[in-house]
Design a protein around this motif. Sequence first.
Motif, short mmCIF file in Angstrom:
data_model
loop_
_atom_site.label_atom_id
_atom_site.label_comp_id
_atom_site.label_asym_id
_atom_site.label_seq_id
_atom_site.Cartn_x
_atom_site.Cartn_y
_atom_site.Cartn_z
N ALA A 96 27.62 40.10 53.90
CA ALA A 96 26.68 41.06 53.35
C ALA A 96 25.32 40.41 53.17
CB ALA A 96 27.20 41.58 52.02
N ALA A 97 24.28 41.09 53.64
CA ALA A 97 22.92 40.69 53.35
C ALA A 97 22.51 41.29 52.00
CB ALA A 97 21.99 41.15 54.46
N ASP A 98 21.36 40.88 51.49
CA ASP A 98 20.92 41.35 50.18
C ASP A 98 20.83 42.87 50.12
OD1 ASP A 98 20.78 38.82 49.16
OD2 ASP A 98 18.64 38.57 49.52
N GLN A 99 20.55 43.51 51.25
CA GLN A 99 20.38 44.96 51.24
C GLN A 99 21.69 45.71 51.48
OE1 GLN A 99 19.28 42.88 53.53
NE2 GLN A 99 19.44 43.71 55.61
N ASP A 100 22.80 45.02 51.69
CA ASP A 100 24.05 45.67 52.07
C ASP A 100 24.96 45.94 50.88
OD1 ASP A 100 23.48 45.75 54.79
OD2 ASP A 100 24.34 43.77 55.16
N LEU A 101 25.69 47.04 50.99
CA LEU A 101 26.86 47.30 50.17
C LEU A 101 28.07 47.04 51.05
CD1 LEU A 101 28.26 48.42 47.61
CD2 LEU A 101 27.87 50.73 48.50
N ALA A 102 28.92 46.11 50.69
CA ALA A 102 30.01 45.67 51.56
C ALA A 102 31.29 45.51 50.77
CB ALA A 102 29.64 44.36 52.26
N LEU A 103 32.40 45.48 51.47
CA LEU A 103 33.68 45.25 50.81
C LEU A 103 34.62 44.51 51.74
CD1 LEU A 103 35.96 48.42 50.68
CD2 LEU A 103 33.94 48.24 52.15
N ARG A 104 35.63 43.88 51.12
CA ARG A 104 36.69 43.24 51.89
C ARG A 104 38.01 43.53 51.20
NH1 ARG A 104 36.97 37.07 54.43
NH2 ARG A 104 38.59 37.59 55.95
N PHE A 105 39.00 43.92 52.02
CA PHE A 105 40.34 44.23 51.51
C PHE A 105 41.17 42.96 51.51
CE2 PHE A 105 38.82 48.10 53.66
CZ PHE A 105 38.95 49.03 52.63
N TRP A 106 41.57 42.50 50.32
CA TRP A 106 42.44 41.32 50.21
C TRP A 106 43.90 41.70 49.96
CZ3 TRP A 106 40.75 36.69 51.67
CH2 TRP A 106 39.37 36.45 51.69
N GLY A 107 44.14 42.94 49.59
CA GLY A 107 45.49 43.45 49.41
C GLY A 107 45.47 44.95 49.51
N VAL A 108 46.33 45.54 50.35
CA VAL A 108 46.29 46.98 50.61
C VAL A 108 47.65 47.66 50.40
CG1 VAL A 108 44.36 46.76 52.21
CG2 VAL A 108 46.70 46.69 53.11
N ARG A 109 48.69 46.91 50.05
CA ARG A 109 50.01 47.51 49.83
C ARG A 109 50.13 48.05 48.42
NH1 ARG A 109 53.15 48.59 54.44
NH2 ARG A 109 52.23 47.17 55.96
N GLY A 110 51.06 48.99 48.25
CA GLY A 110 51.38 49.50 46.93
C GLY A 110 52.75 49.06 46.49
N SER A 111 52.95 49.03 45.17
CA SER A 111 54.25 48.84 44.51
C SER A 111 54.77 47.41 44.53
CB SER A 111 55.32 49.79 45.06
OG SER A 111 54.94 51.13 44.85
N THR A 112 54.93 46.83 45.72
CA THR A 112 55.49 45.48 45.80
C THR A 112 54.98 44.79 47.05
OG1 THR A 112 57.55 44.20 45.76
CG2 THR A 112 57.57 46.22 47.06
N PRO A 113 54.75 43.46 47.00
CA PRO A 113 54.37 42.75 48.22
C PRO A 113 55.52 42.78 49.23
CG PRO A 113 53.97 41.40 46.26
CD PRO A 113 54.81 42.57 45.83
#
Length: 313
Positions: free
Chosen positions: A11-28
């Motif tokens: 992300a640059a200073d002007q960006d809104l960004a995200l990263r998914f580090w976990g996407v499962r529900g309930s249990t790994p």
Amino acid sequence: MSNSSEPTILAADQDLALRFWGVRGSTPVSGPQYAEFGGSTPCIEVRCGQRMFIVDAGSGIYNLGQGHRTDLPQEVDLLFSHLHLDHTAGLPFFKPVVLDSDRVINTYCGNLGGESAGPTLDRLFAPPLFPVTLDKLCCTFRHHGFQAGQTLAFPDGTRVATILLNHPQGSVGYRFEHAGKRLCLISDIEHSDPWPDPDLAAFVADADLMVYDGMFTDGEYPTCRGWGHSTWQKGVELARNAGVKALGIIHLHPAHSDTALRDMEADLQAEMPTAFIARERQSLVVGAPRAVSGRQSGRPAVAREMRRRIKVA
């Protein structure tokens, strides 16, 4: 764990960004059938320029810590959607932060009527359930409670809007706005009847990206009614009603394999071409063009998946 086929986007200073580090529900979950989408439970990194927020501390927060060993801020702002185990269990493993005496972790919890996460986390991370209490860790925890619906105001001037979601014991949705872009994180939620909920539609209106709980298919949902989760189909309905530009599906069912999710994504993109199913470690800049797979094969397979009735313990 999955390495997304999409490149890491800084992300640059002007960006809104995200990263998914976990996407499962309930249990790994783990195994070759989860290699593409990943098996860690919820954790999302949000960047407003260089300003970092972390949403939820599921098992994915371990990899977040490993991926940012040298560039995490001295004060980490951790926003909980709620405190169920799949959103909290990774907290003591958030290394190197929890082992650094100079670090502060600010937690924010809004689904307990104004009470902070502190008392709940102290009960969870204590014998006989857990061997080490949080006060034995080197870092400092500062717990902040708020009422869902309030706008959080941070010392640097950043503001984050919140909304209470329909989930057992409640959950909190978050809206981030930066550099003219809008990101809404809406998990864990069960859709209402009628749908979409007008207050929620107003909250996510015109978002450049909405990240939404799509744990069940329409075929699975009837046997899981009342469990607090939704479907990708209801996510599309909400997005269309509210003028949302792109949709990402998270809180993936632990029984949904890569094959099932790829087929599901093809059906999803047939309904909304800018939608996708999130992959662990996937990074993106909100509002930036992204490739759409366009994969429309495998529809008989997804039809079979949708007829299944999967119960989660």
